[in-house]
Write an enzyme that holds these catalytic residues in place. Structure first.
Site, PDB file in Angstrom:
ATOM      1  N   GLU A  73      19.186 -16.934  -9.558  1.00  0.00           N
ATOM      2  CA  GLU A  73      19.118 -18.396  -9.600  1.00  0.00           C
ATOM      3  C   GLU A  73      20.515 -19.022  -9.724  1.00  0.00           C
ATOM      4  OE1 GLU A  73      16.660 -19.954  -8.714  1.00  0.00           O
ATOM      5  OE2 GLU A  73      15.134 -18.396  -8.859  1.00  0.00           O
ATOM      6  N   HIS A 110      11.969 -16.491   1.660  1.00  0.00           N
ATOM      7  CA  HIS A 110      11.969 -15.293   0.826  1.00  0.00           C
ATOM      8  C   HIS A 110      11.736 -14.038   1.662  1.00  0.00           C
ATOM      9  CE1 HIS A 110      11.060 -18.517  -2.116  1.00  0.00           C
ATOM     10  NE2 HIS A 110      11.831 -17.797  -2.896  1.00  0.00           N
TER      11      HIS A 110
END
Length: 756
Positions: free
Chosen positions: A398, A490
Site C-alpha cells: 500500500e 490485480h
C-alpha cells in the site's frame, strides 16, 4: 591545454574525486523545494524548444504538475502537455534538471500530434484534428451525471472534482512487421497505441460511499458535449484485490513520550503531515463507507500488543487491540527505511512528508487500501478470508501505491493499472526482504522475501498472488497478450510481477518448473537474474524518472532498459537481464546473454567511443584525447579530458553518426566525470554542452548542459534517446567552455550510440 593538465596532475591526483568509478548506484537527493511560477514558466519555455516539441504549433504548451527529488544534484518535474490551455490526458513529459535548472533528460508520452492537423483521417485510420473546445455541459453537470450512475444515494467522502480536458481516445494498431501475424503470436512490441480521435471531456473524480456502506472511488471521463461516459475506472488502490507483532514476533517500534503518555508516533521518520510524524491511529470500527483516522494510539507504558489476532468485538485499545497498531507501525517503519537507506528516497513523496495508517477499519473488514486524497492507509481486521491485513508485504504494497501516486501516477486502468499494482507488489516484496534481514544497511538482501503476496494474512494459507507464476491464482496471466488491458488491475499486474521475479532471481530451463518461460529461446535458456537490490534500483528509477501515467507494458520495457543502462552501462549484464526478463513475459524478443545484450540486433554507430585508438573517428580538439596523469579512464587507458585548464578556453569534440530511418531505438550514452576547483554552489562558471547538429553545424537539439555545479566522485553514466533524429546523419558535439580561473575538468569516456 595538455601542459596545464600535466602541471596540475601532481596536485590533484590524490584527491578523492579522482576515483574512476562511483562506489555504487546513485542515491536519490534530499527533498526539493517546489519551483516558483517564474521558474515553472522558464522550464516550460525550455521544453517548447526541444526536439520532442518540434512541429507543434503555438497552441501547444506545458503545465508543471509536480516535482520530486531525482538522484543527487537533480530533481524531477512532471509537465503535462496542453492544447489551448487544456490538459491532453495521458500526454506528458518527465523532465530531469540539474542544480542550475538545465535539462538533463526528458521522457515523453506524446499524444498531441493529431491536434496539430486539420480535421480528417490519417493514414493509420485515425481521425485527426482538435475537437470543438466549447463544452455544452458544466463541470457540475458532469459530476451530477457520474453521481447518478455510481451511487445516486451515496455521500461524498471528499469533494468531487471535474477537470475540462482533451481526451485522446486510443486504439491499438499493429506495426508494419506484425500485420500478418496470428493474434496468438503477437508480442507486446507488435502493437502500438495511437490516437483514434480526440474528445472534449471532463475528468470527474468522485470519492463516495454508497447506501450499502461500500467505499466507491471512481475516475470517470464524461463527454463535455453529450454527457456520455467515455471511460471509467476504480480509483481506490486496494491489496485484494518493543511491541508484539502478530506476524513478526517481538519487534522494536519508535514511539513518542508526551508527558507520561506514550504515543504511537515516530517523529524520526517524516515531517509534517496530518499528525506531525509517521503515526498509527485507531479508526475504532469507523465504517468502510466513511473511515476516519480517529486518534493516535496511546499507552501508559512502552510495551504494546499481545501478538494475537484481534478478537472481533473486543476493545481496540487493549493489548489485543494494540497488536494491529504494532503490525502497522513496524511495517511503516520498515517501508520508510527500505527506500531511504537503499535508495535515498524519503517517505512516500520523496520530500519526507509524514503519512499515517489507521487500523481497525469497520468490522470484519477483509481489505486494506491506500487513499490518495489523504496520502494514508486504512487496514481492516480481516473477516471470512483474512486475518488482520497488517503483514509487512501488505503494508509495503500500500505504501508502494503512495510512491507511484507521488511520481508516475500510473492510471489505475488497463495496462498502466496493472503496472501500478505490480509496482506496489514489488515494493511489498522488497520491504519484506529488507525487514527480514534486520532492516538496516544500504543494500536490499538477495533473499528473505517469499515472492507471494499476503500469504501470512490468509486464513486458507493461499496467497493473494504468486509473483513467480501469477497463473497459480487461477485468474492472472503469466505473459502479455492483447487482451491484458481488459483485465482487473490485480490480474493484469501478473506478467510484470513475473518479469521482476526473473529480473531478480532468474529463470529455470525445465518446462515443468514454475520458473520456466517458453518465450526465453536464447542462450542460456535459464536467464540469469541480477538480485533484489539491482532489480529494485532499476525499477524504482524507471517509475520515478521515466514512467508517465499512460505507460504500458511495451513502454515500460523501453524505459526499464534505459534505466538499467543509465545505472550500469549500455551493454551491461543488468541491461541484458531487463531485456530477457521482459522477453520472458512476451514483451520484446529474447537476446543471448553472451552477446552483451544485443542478441545480434543492436548496432554500434560510434567509432572509437572508448578513445583507445586515439583521435580516430573524432574531430575538433583531439588533443584532449589521451592517457593523462591526474585522471583515470572509465574503461581501458584513454579518455577525453575537456577543460582542466584554469584559464579561458573552449574545446570541442565531434563525430558524425547516422541514425537509420528504420530504427526502433537509438541511444546515446557516455560516462562523464566532473571535478572542479570552483567553490561556488550557485554559479555555473565552466560548462560542457552536449548537442546534436546537422551537417551545416546548426544545432538541432541540446541534450544536456553540465557545469562545475555537477561535480561528483567518479564517473556517472548518461543516456539519451536519439530516435527523434532517425533517418538523418547528425553530428554529436561535446563543447566545453572554461572561464579565466579555477579549473573544471569534464572527463568523457565510453561514448556509444546503439541502434536497433
Amino acid at each position: 591545454m595538455n601542459l596545464r593538465k600535466n602541471l596540475l596532475a601532481a596536485s590533484i591526483a590524490t584527491l578523492p574525486m579522482m576515483l574512476a568509478h562511483a562506489a555504487g548506484p546513485q542515491m536519490m537527493a534530499a527533498p526539493v523545494a517546489q519551483t516558483s511560477p517564474q521558474e515553472s514558466a522558464g522550464l516550460a519555455a525550455k521544453l517548447a524548444n526541444r526536439p520532442s516539441s518540434a512541429g507543434l504549433g503555438m497552441q501547444h504548451g506545458f503545465a508543471i504538475a509536480g516535482q520530486h527529488p531525482g538522484v543527487a544534484g537533480t530533481k524531477i518535474t512532471r509537465a503535462r502537455h496542453t492544447y489551448n490551455g487544456l490538459r491532453v490526458f495521458g500526454s506528458e513529459s518527465v523532465v530531469v534538471t540539474d542544480a542550475a535548472d538545465n535539462i538533463v533528460s526528458e521522457s515523453v508520452s506524446d499524444r498531441r500530434a493529431g491536434l496539430n492537423a486539420a480535421r480528417g483521417v490519417a493514414a493509420n485510420g485515425a481521425r485527426t484534428g482538435a475537437p470543438d473546445l466549447t463544452p455544452a455541459l458544466s463541470g457540475a453537470d458532469a459530476i451530477a451525471a457520474v453521481v447518478r450512475s455510481v451511487a445516486p444515494n451515496g455521500v461524498h467522502r471528499w469533494a468531487p472534482q471535474a477537470e475540462l480536458l482533451i481526451y485522446p481516445v486510443m486504439k491499438s494498431v499493429r506495426v508494419a512487421a506484425a500485420v500478418n501475424k496470428a493474434e496468438a503470436a503477437l508480442n507486446a512490441t507488435d502493437l502500438e497505441d495511437v490516437v483514434d480521435h480526440y474528445e472534449l471531456a471532463y475528468l470527474v473524480k468522485t470519492r463516495m460511499a454508497d447506501s450499502r456502506k461500500r467505499v466507491l472511488y471512481h475516475d470517470t471521463v464524461v463527454n463535455a458535449k453529450t454527457g456520455a461516459v467515455i471511460a471509467q475506472w476504480e480509483a481506490l488502490q486496494t491489496v485484494v484485490g518493543s511491541g508484539k507483532s502478530q506476524y513478526n514476533g517481538t519487534v522494536p517500534i519508535n514511539t513518542t513520550l508526551s508527558g507520561s503518555t506514550y504515543q504511537m508516533k515516530d517523529a524520526t521518520r517524516g515531517v509534517g503531515g496530518t499528525f506531525g510524524g509517521m503515526a498509527i491511529t485507531n479508526a475504532n470500527h469507523a465504517p468502510e463507507s466513511n473511515p476516519t483516522p480517529g486518534t493516535i494510539y496511546t499507552n501508559s507504558t512502552n510495551t504494546w500488543g499481545d501478538g494475537l489476532q484481534y478478537v472481533s468485538g473486543g476493545s481496540t485499545t487493549s493489548a489485543n487491540g494494540q497488536t494491529a497498531a504494532v503490525n502497522a507501525l513496524w511495517g511503516l517503519m520498515n517501508t520508510y527505511d527500505t527506500m531511504k537507506n537503499t535508495l535515498g528516497w524519503q517517505s512516500l513523496d520523496g520530500n519526507n512528508t509524514a503519512t499515517y495508517i489507521a487500523v481497525h477499519v469497520d468490522n470484519n473488514y477483509d481489505n486494506a487500501f491506500f487513499d490518495p486524497n489523504c496520502k494514508c492507509m486504512y487496514i481492516g481486521d480481516g473477516g471470512s478470508s483474512f486475518n488482520n491485513l497488517g503483514s509487512i508485504d501488505v503494508i509495503g504494497h500500500e505504501m508502494g501505491h503512495g510512491v507511484i501516486d507521488a511520481t508516475s501516477n500510473l492510471t489505475y486502468s488497463g495496462e498502466s493499472g496493472g503496472l501500478n499494482e505490480s509496482g506496489a507488489d514489488i515494493a511489498g516484496e522488497m520491504t519484506e526482504a529488507y525487514a527480514r534481514a534486520g532492516g538496516t544497511g544500504s543494500v536490499i538482501p538477495a533473499t528473505g522475501n517469499d515472492w507471494v503476496m499476503g500469504q501470512e494474512i490468509s486464513k486458507s494459507g493461499q496467497p493473494l498472488r504468486w509473483m513467480y507464476k501469477p497463473s497459480k491464482d487461477g485468474s492472472s496471466p503469466n505473459a502479455w497478450s492483447s487482451t491484458l488491458k481488459n483485465l482487473n488491475v490485480h490480474y493484469s499486474s501478473g506478467p510484470n510481477n513475473r518479469m521482476f521475479y526473473f529480473l531478480s532471481q532468474g529463470s529455470n530451463a525445465s518446462s515443468g518448473s514454475d520458473y520456466y518461460s517458453s518465450y526465453l529461446t536464447k542462450q542460456p535458456l535459464a536467464m540469469t537474474g541480477v538480485g533484489n537490490d539491482k532489480a529494485y534500483r532499476i525499477w524504482f528509477k524507471a517509475v520515478t524518472t521515466k514512467f508517465t501515467s499512460s505507460t504500458n507494458y511495451a513502454d515500460a520495457r523501453t524505459k526499464m532498459i534505459a534505466s538499467a543502462e543509465e545505472l550500469y552501462g549500455v551493454g551491461s549484464k543488468e541491461a541484458t537481464a531487463v531485456k530477457r526478463a521482459y522477453a520472458a513475459i512476451n514483451v520484446g524478443t529474447d537476446v543471448d546473454e553472451t552477446t552483451g545484450g544485443g542478441g545480434g540486433t543492436s548496432v554500434e554507430r560510434i567509432t572509437n567511443g572508448g578513445f583507445e585508438s586515439g583521435a580516430t573517428g573524432w574531430a575538433g580538439s583531439t588533443g584532449a584525447i589521451g592517457a593523462f596523469s591526474g585522471q583515470t579512464a572509465y574503461e581501458g587507458t584513454r579518455f577525453a579530458w575537456l577543460g582542466g585548464n584554469g584559464t579561458t578556453a573552449t574545446e570541442t569534440l565531434t563525430q558524425a553518426v547516422a541514425i537509420p530511418s528504420a530504427a526502433t531505438a537509438a541511444t546515446l550514452s557516455f560516462a562523464l566525470h566532473i571535478d572542479t576547483a570552483e567553490t561556488t554552489t550557485s554559479t555555473a562558471y565552466d560548462k560542457l554542452t552536449v548537442t546534436v547538429k546537422n551537417s551545416s553545424g546548426a544545432v538541432l537539439g541540446t541534450l544536456a548542459t553540465y557545469s562545475n555545479l555537477n561535480k561528483a566522485t567518479g564517473y556517472q553514466t548518461r543516456s539519451f534517446s536519439l530516435l527523434p533524429y532517425k533517418g538523418q546523419t547528425v553530428t554529436l558535439s561535446f563543447a566545453m567552455t572554461e572561464d579565466s580561473s579555477a579549473q573544471t575538468s569534464f572527463v568523457v569516456d565510453k561514448v556509444s550510440v546503439l541502434t536497433q
